[in-house]
Design a protein around this motif. Structure first.
Motif, PDB file in Angstrom:
ATOM      1  N   GLU A 349     -11.202  15.242  16.262  1.00  0.00           N
ATOM      2  CA  GLU A 349     -11.575  14.652  17.815  1.00  0.00           C
ATOM      3  C   GLU A 349     -10.343  14.234  18.715  1.00  0.00           C
ATOM      4  O   GLU A 349     -10.293  14.034  19.611  1.00  0.00           O
ATOM      5  CB  GLU A 349     -12.447  13.549  17.368  1.00  0.00           C
ATOM      6  CG  GLU A 349     -13.404  12.779  18.368  1.00  0.00           C
ATOM      7  CD  GLU A 349     -14.143  11.713  17.576  1.00  0.00           C
ATOM      8  OE1 GLU A 349     -14.323  10.765  18.477  1.00  0.00           O
ATOM      9  OE2 GLU A 349     -14.581  11.590  16.497  1.00  0.00           O
ATOM     10  N   ASN A 350      -9.275  13.591  17.717  1.00  0.00           N
ATOM     11  CA  ASN A 350      -8.283  12.896  18.314  1.00  0.00           C
ATOM     12  C   ASN A 350      -7.278  13.929  18.766  1.00  0.00           C
ATOM     13  O   ASN A 350      -6.539  13.972  19.819  1.00  0.00           O
ATOM     14  CB  ASN A 350      -7.411  12.098  17.114  1.00  0.00           C
ATOM     15  CG  ASN A 350      -8.282  11.127  16.577  1.00  0.00           C
ATOM     16  OD1 ASN A 350      -9.484  10.779  17.014  1.00  0.00           O
ATOM     17  ND2 ASN A 350      -7.934  10.732  15.295  1.00  0.00           N
ATOM     18  N   THR A 351      -7.204  15.159  18.230  1.00  0.00           N
ATOM     19  CA  THR A 351      -6.405  16.184  18.635  1.00  0.00           C
ATOM     20  C   THR A 351      -7.039  16.800  19.898  1.00  0.00           C
ATOM     21  O   THR A 351      -6.165  17.115  20.787  1.00  0.00           O
ATOM     22  CB  THR A 351      -6.376  17.312  17.653  1.00  0.00           C
ATOM     23  OG1 THR A 351      -6.099  16.835  16.448  1.00  0.00           O
ATOM     24  CG2 THR A 351      -5.487  18.452  17.837  1.00  0.00           C
ATOM     25  N   GLU A 352      -8.203  16.730  19.923  1.00  0.00           N
ATOM     26  CA  GLU A 352      -9.000  17.315  21.256  1.00  0.00           C
ATOM     27  C   GLU A 352      -8.646  16.387  22.362  1.00  0.00           C
ATOM     28  O   GLU A 352      -8.426  16.777  23.504  1.00  0.00           O
ATOM     29  CB  GLU A 352     -10.556  17.452  21.100  1.00  0.00           C
ATOM     30  CG  GLU A 352     -10.961  18.536  20.260  1.00  0.00           C
ATOM     31  CD  GLU A 352     -10.614  19.698  20.720  1.00  0.00           C
ATOM     32  OE1 GLU A 352     -10.577  20.048  21.923  1.00  0.00           O
ATOM     33  OE2 GLU A 352     -10.006  20.446  19.968  1.00  0.00           O
ATOM     34  N   LEU A 353      -8.628  15.058  21.912  1.00  0.00           N
ATOM     35  CA  LEU A 353      -8.264  14.080  23.435  1.00  0.00           C
ATOM     36  C   LEU A 353      -6.753  14.226  23.754  1.00  0.00           C
ATOM     37  O   LEU A 353      -6.495  14.208  24.878  1.00  0.00           O
ATOM     38  CB  LEU A 353      -8.596  12.459  22.757  1.00  0.00           C
ATOM     39  CG  LEU A 353      -8.086  11.489  23.590  1.00  0.00           C
ATOM     40  CD1 LEU A 353      -9.032  11.584  24.900  1.00  0.00           C
ATOM     41  CD2 LEU A 353      -8.504  10.162  22.938  1.00  0.00           C
ATOM     42  N   TYR A 354      -6.084  14.260  22.512  1.00  0.00           N
ATOM     43  CA  TYR A 354      -4.452  14.673  22.869  1.00  0.00           C
ATOM     44  C   TYR A 354      -4.517  15.802  23.836  1.00  0.00           C
ATOM     45  O   TYR A 354      -3.682  15.808  24.843  1.00  0.00           O
ATOM     46  CB  TYR A 354      -3.876  15.049  21.603  1.00  0.00           C
ATOM     47  CG  TYR A 354      -2.224  15.184  21.744  1.00  0.00           C
ATOM     48  CD1 TYR A 354      -1.385  14.420  22.506  1.00  0.00           C
ATOM     49  CD2 TYR A 354      -1.968  16.810  21.712  1.00  0.00           C
ATOM     50  CE1 TYR A 354      -0.207  14.894  22.709  1.00  0.00           C
ATOM     51  CE2 TYR A 354      -0.597  17.143  22.078  1.00  0.00           C
ATOM     52  CZ  TYR A 354       0.353  16.297  22.638  1.00  0.00           C
ATOM     53  OH  TYR A 354       1.327  16.675  23.031  1.00  0.00           O
ATOM     54  N   LYS A 355      -5.122  16.969  23.644  1.00  0.00           N
ATOM     55  CA  LYS A 355      -4.948  18.201  24.253  1.00  0.00           C
ATOM     56  C   LYS A 355      -5.416  17.919  25.836  1.00  0.00           C
ATOM     57  O   LYS A 355      -4.793  18.539  26.760  1.00  0.00           O
ATOM     58  CB  LYS A 355      -5.911  19.318  23.955  1.00  0.00           C
ATOM     59  CG  LYS A 355      -5.420  19.750  22.564  1.00  0.00           C
ATOM     60  CD  LYS A 355      -6.389  21.250  22.134  1.00  0.00           C
ATOM     61  CE  LYS A 355      -5.677  21.690  20.885  1.00  0.00           C
ATOM     62  NZ  LYS A 355      -6.750  22.182  20.050  1.00  0.00           N
ATOM     63  N   LYS A 356      -6.370  17.121  25.971  1.00  0.00           N
ATOM     64  CA  LYS A 356      -6.718  16.607  27.440  1.00  0.00           C
ATOM     65  C   LYS A 356      -5.836  16.031  28.165  1.00  0.00           C
ATOM     66  O   LYS A 356      -5.598  16.243  29.087  1.00  0.00           O
ATOM     67  CB  LYS A 356      -8.120  15.835  27.414  1.00  0.00           C
ATOM     68  CG  LYS A 356      -9.187  16.554  26.763  1.00  0.00           C
ATOM     69  CD  LYS A 356     -10.736  15.816  26.948  1.00  0.00           C
ATOM     70  CE  LYS A 356     -11.895  16.443  26.399  1.00  0.00           C
ATOM     71  NZ  LYS A 356     -12.748  15.476  25.897  1.00  0.00           N
ATOM     72  N   TYR A 357      -5.073  15.056  27.455  1.00  0.00           N
ATOM     73  CA  TYR A 357      -3.989  14.372  28.166  1.00  0.00           C
ATOM     74  C   TYR A 357      -2.988  15.686  28.361  1.00  0.00           C
ATOM     75  O   TYR A 357      -2.168  15.292  29.395  1.00  0.00           O
ATOM     76  CB  TYR A 357      -3.386  13.158  27.326  1.00  0.00           C
ATOM     77  CG  TYR A 357      -4.328  12.066  27.446  1.00  0.00           C
ATOM     78  CD1 TYR A 357      -4.119  11.306  28.557  1.00  0.00           C
ATOM     79  CD2 TYR A 357      -4.780  11.564  26.225  1.00  0.00           C
ATOM     80  CE1 TYR A 357      -4.684  10.023  28.761  1.00  0.00           C
ATOM     81  CE2 TYR A 357      -5.654  10.269  26.159  1.00  0.00           C
ATOM     82  CZ  TYR A 357      -5.617   9.600  27.613  1.00  0.00           C
ATOM     83  OH  TYR A 357      -6.485   8.464  27.798  1.00  0.00           O
ATOM     84  N   ARG A 358      -2.611  16.487  27.413  1.00  0.00           N
ATOM     85  CA  ARG A 358      -1.856  17.337  27.486  1.00  0.00           C
ATOM     86  C   ARG A 358      -1.944  18.467  28.834  1.00  0.00           C
ATOM     87  O   ARG A 358      -1.019  18.623  29.726  1.00  0.00           O
ATOM     88  CB  ARG A 358      -1.572  18.110  26.220  1.00  0.00           C
ATOM     89  CG  ARG A 358      -0.198  18.907  26.120  1.00  0.00           C
ATOM     90  CD  ARG A 358       0.924  18.156  25.630  1.00  0.00           C
ATOM     91  NE  ARG A 358       2.082  18.990  25.908  1.00  0.00           N
ATOM     92  CZ  ARG A 358       2.929  19.305  24.976  1.00  0.00           C
ATOM     93  NH1 ARG A 358       2.992  18.677  23.698  1.00  0.00           N
ATOM     94  NH2 ARG A 358       4.018  20.095  25.263  1.00  0.00           N
TER      95      ARG A 358
END
Ligand code: FAD
Ligand code: UDP
Length: 400
Positions: A349-358
């Motif tokens: 879930e956190n990696t997915e959120l990170y990807k959105k910021y990226r």
């Protein structure tokens, strides 16, 4: 190195070919390489009042060299990283050793041949060790989660002992979760070691401490005519990233921007906060020569803190009659509280959120994310340096 506090009225971003946000390894390595390989003029903006990021060290009131943000031990298998950093420091031959305090008995971690005999007694420990050798081979690293998958009753006994006494309580303290709940790569950092090597990083050909400390290493790395460092400057006060452009003081900036801070902060956490663990570090100076036998003792079955580090044991500094120790208490990080985001929490879930910021920054071709925070990774120092060398390779190739 030119270092000043605050930007001052005369600061003109346009006079720099690159702006670097953050003066840890990620930012400093990129700055040095862009300056020396392409003659780029670089400004580093750092919101703390010092250089060196989380590797920062300084002498405390007792004159003891301490690591402000936790014990840092240099170790790597990466020859290029080692060559690059060795331009800026000599290394001591310090070999990091950690003991786990297991119900009052100190045993080497990674759990090894010696630990087995301490835990199970000479004879049984040796028998269990021979079973491990027969199963995995000698001088092999076996992650605890892999050891737990074995069905042999003797291996199950070893796995249960190590899981319960080395990993379970420590991991609960560090992450607030059990070892089964966290990414296996995390406990895999400290595997069971089927052998006698009692170093924390068995097999790392390059390890030690910088001879004059980490801050000095950074001073040397940043000592270049084309690098200016501005501390006490939060880059968010002047920097904005929109879809496709970087704005500095409201105007499009065409130089390179190397960003090494947390990505969610750049957008006011508007998609949600990236979760981290933070640490309360409690330092004490004691009126004794030596407090504990090794650099770090992990408290794996007791106490609220995870570990105690004694700095003199790592730096080799001689200060008679005084020593400084530090206890680490881990807890969830609260954004905006002034706490430091130390450990990314590696969950899907956190990696997915990170990807959105990226994705938000992907359109700005001159904006580059690198480092433990900006890549939301569990990097050691060498991993960050390797990533910064890769990024700077790309930028240098574009210019040449
Ligand atoms: P940082 O060092 O965090 O640097 C980023 C910098 O950016 C910070 O100084 C921050 O203030 C600045 N910044 C952020 N946002 C902004 C902004 N908006 N404006 C201006 N500045 C900003 N690694 C090892 O190899 N060996 C070890 O023994 C080891 N021990 C560790 C122990 C602990 C407790 C921790 C937390 C880490 C440890 N590490 C260790 C990992 C090591 O600290 C990191 O890999 C490395 O320091 C990360 O470098 P960095 O440049 O990516 O990030
Ligand atoms: N770990 C543990 N017991 C130990 C040492 C490590 O349970 O005695 C686990 C724990 O989950 C920890 C992880 O292994 O977070 C990685 O340990 P490491 O020492 O590499 O962590 P760091 O130094 O990065 O905090």
């Amino acid at each position: 190195m030119n270092i000043q506090s605050g930007l001052g009225a005369g600061f003109n971003a346009e006079s720099y070919d690159a702006l670097v946000v953050g003066c840890g390894y990620a930012g400093s390595v990129c700055a040095r390489r862009l300056a020396e390989a392409c003659g780029m003029k670089v400004a580093i903006l750092e919101r703390r009042d010092h250089i060196a990021g989380n590797a920062y060290d300084y002498e405390d009131e007792a004159g003891i060299l301490i690591h402000k943000y936790g014990p840092h031990i240099y170790h790597t298998t990466n020859e290029r990283v080692n060559q690059f950093l060795s331009r800026f420091t000599e290394w001591t031959d310090y070999q990091h050793k950690v003991l786990a305090n297991i119900h009052g008995t100190l045993m080497p971690v990674p759990f090894n041949h010696t630990s087995l005999k301490l835990a199970f007694g000479e004879e049984k420990g040796e028998r269990l060790y021979q079973k491990l050798v027969a199963t995995f081979g000698e001088n092999k690293k076996v992650p605890i989660m892999e050891l737990r998958e074995k069905n042999d009753p003797e291996l199950v006994e070893v796995a249960d002992y190590v899981f319960e006494n080395v990993f379970l309580h420590y991991t609960m303290k560090q992450w607030g979760q059990t070892p089964d709940q966290i990414d296996p790569s995390i406990t895999g950092r400290v595997p069971v070691f089927v052998g006698d090597d009692d170093r924390y990083f068995p097999g790392a050909p390059f390890q030690g401490m910088p001879g004059e400390g980490y801050t000095k290493l950074f001073e040397h790395m940043l000592d270049h005519d084309l690098i200016n460092v501005f501390v006490d400057v939060d880059a968010r006060d002047i920097l904005k990233v929109t879809s496709g452009a970087v704005l500095v003081n409201g105007k499009p900036y065409s130089g390179e921007v190397i960003y090494t801070g947390p990505l969610d902060e750049l957008f006011g956490l508007d998609l949600g906060a990236l979760p981290y663990r933070t640490l309360d570090m409690v330092f004490e100076t004691l009126d004794v020569d030596k407090f504990q036998p090794v650099g770090t003792v992990n408290y794996t079955t007791s106490e609220d803190f995870t570990r105690i580090t004694e700095f003199k044991n790592m730096t080799g500094q001689v200060v008679p009659g005084k020593t400084t120790i530090m206890k680490e208490y881990s807890k969830a990080y609260t954004p905006g509280s002034g706490e430091t985001p130390y450990y990314a929490i590696l969950e899907d879930e956190n990696t997915e959120l990170y990807k959105k910021y990226r994705e938000r920054v992907s359109g700005a071709l001159n904006f580059h994310c690198v480092g433990r925070l900006a890549e939301y990774r569990y990097y050691d120092m060498d991993g960050v340096v390797a990533s910064a060398l890769d990024l700077s390779d790309e930028l240098i190739a574009q210019r040449n």
